[in-house]
Design an enzyme around this catalytic site. Structure first.
Site, PDB file in Angstrom:
ATOM      1  N   HIS A  94       0.883  -1.231  -0.137  1.00 62.00           N
ATOM      2  CA  HIS A  94      -0.099  -0.076  -0.031  1.00 62.00           C
ATOM      3  C   HIS A  94       1.116   1.363   0.113  1.00 62.00           C
ATOM      4  O   HIS A  94       1.923   1.144   0.510  1.00 62.00           O
ATOM      5  CB  HIS A  94      -0.766  -0.229   1.229  1.00 62.00           C
ATOM      6  CG  HIS A  94      -1.824   1.087   1.233  1.00 62.00           C
ATOM      7  ND1 HIS A  94      -1.674   2.463   1.558  1.00 62.00           N
ATOM      8  CD2 HIS A  94      -3.372   1.075   0.726  1.00 62.00           C
ATOM      9  CE1 HIS A  94      -2.938   3.118   1.325  1.00 62.00           C
ATOM     10  NE2 HIS A  94      -3.640   2.327   1.013  1.00 62.00           N
ATOM     11  N   GLU A 151      -4.043   2.007  -7.345  1.00 62.86           N
ATOM     12  CA  GLU A 151      -4.413   3.100  -6.432  1.00 62.86           C
ATOM     13  C   GLU A 151      -3.438   4.388  -6.740  1.00 62.86           C
ATOM     14  O   GLU A 151      -2.308   4.733  -5.931  1.00 62.86           O
ATOM     15  CB  GLU A 151      -3.884   2.538  -5.014  1.00 62.86           C
ATOM     16  CG  GLU A 151      -5.036   1.447  -4.457  1.00 62.86           C
ATOM     17  CD  GLU A 151      -5.216   1.508  -3.113  1.00 62.86           C
ATOM     18  OE1 GLU A 151      -6.349   1.245  -2.999  1.00 62.86           O
ATOM     19  OE2 GLU A 151      -4.447   1.885  -2.029  1.00 62.86           O
TER      20      GLU A 151
HETATM   21  P1  PGA Z   1      -9.738   5.728   0.648  1.00 61.26           P
HETATM   22  O1  PGA Z   1      -8.291   5.041   0.862  1.00 61.26           O
HETATM   23  O2  PGA Z   1     -10.655   4.879   0.428  1.00 61.26           O
HETATM   24  O3  PGA Z   1      -9.880   6.373   2.009  1.00 61.26           O
HETATM   25  O4  PGA Z   1      -9.261   6.628  -0.323  1.00 61.26           O
HETATM   26  C1  PGA Z   1      -8.033   3.929  -0.006  1.00 61.26           C
HETATM   27  C2  PGA Z   1      -6.983   3.260   0.170  1.00 61.26           C
HETATM   28  O5  PGA Z   1      -5.805   3.692   0.771  1.00 61.26           O
HETATM   29  O6  PGA Z   1      -6.562   2.327  -0.376  1.00 61.26           O
END
Ligand code: PGA
Length: 226
Positions: A94, A151
């Site tokens: 992540h 992401e």
């Molecule tokens: P968020 O986070 O939905 O709060 O934007 C997504 C993530 O960190 O994977």
């Protein structure tokens, strides 16, 4: 549930939030929904206290991270094999791990290997600038067994998601790089209101959700709205 015949993954990443009592109350309140694979990823200490209830409430359990090392003298580390049987999935790489814990592509690749050896499916997070570099660490056999989450950094926690069309294009790029029809998820400011716009894209197989997964009513609404 299937959108155009595909299995959908809805991943709740609680990050470093919630007391154990709050975590238990969330799971108790959640009502199972037929169709999508709903994966709850609570903090490490809550995995065992929650595991039976998570399954009883129609969800699957995932971890948010694992060690890049196997069993050994690595103080504080949680080896993948310690989670075998408890979790089916683990989020790896992540952007918050890469930023705050200085995780490198090599470390992320090692974590993926540890997860696969422990029979846990890694959900590998990538952003556009290093997507191809990160995926180049894996063999074809490894690539066939992972889930990738696209992401974009600017979309995480910002309230400004990527456009569904761009996210779909990135998912197509990832599938092309991997040369295998693996599930590609989108993550970044997904809510109950916008989730359908992403999961109805042809190449997006689900979403990874942070903020909007913390409140059970909102999460329930999100799962039901796909
Ligand atoms: P968020 O986070 O939905 O709060 O934007 C997504 C993530 O960190 O994977």
């Amino acid at each position: 549930m299937t959108q155009a015949g595909k299995q959908l993954y809805l991943v709740a990443n609680w990050k470093s939030y919630k007391t154990l009592a709050e975590a238990r109350a969330f799971v108790e309140a959640y009502r199972a929904v037929d169709g999508p694979t709903v994966i709850l990823c609570p903090p490490f200490p809550y995995l065992w206290p929650l595991s039976e209830k998570v399954v009883a409430h129609g969800m699957h359990l995932g971890a948010q991270d694992i060690s890049q090392y196997p069993f050994g003298a690595y103080t504080g580390a949680v080896a993948a094999a310690m989670l075998t049987g408890a979790v089916e999935y683990v989020i790896v790489g992540h952007s918050e791990r890469r930023t705050y814990f200085r995780e490198t592509h090599e470390m992320v690749a090692q974590k993926v290997r540890e997860a696969l050896q422990a029979k846990i499916t890694p959900i590998v997070c990538v952003d556009e600038p290093y997507m191809a570099t990160q995926l180049a660490f894996f063999s074809d056999d490894e690539l066939a067994r992972i889930i990738v989450a696209y992401e974009p950094l600017a979309a995480i926690g910002s309230g400004t998601p990527d456009t569904p069309e761009r996210a779909n294009m990135m998912a197509e790029n990832i599938i092309q790089v991997v040369q295998s029809p693996i599930p590609v998820l989108y993550g970044g400011s997904v809510t109950a209101e916008n989730v359908r716009s992403f999961v109805t894209q042809p190449s997006i197989a689900g979403v990874l959700v942070g903020g909007a997964s913390l409140n059970v009513d909102h999460w329930q609404q999100l799962v039901e709205s796909v």
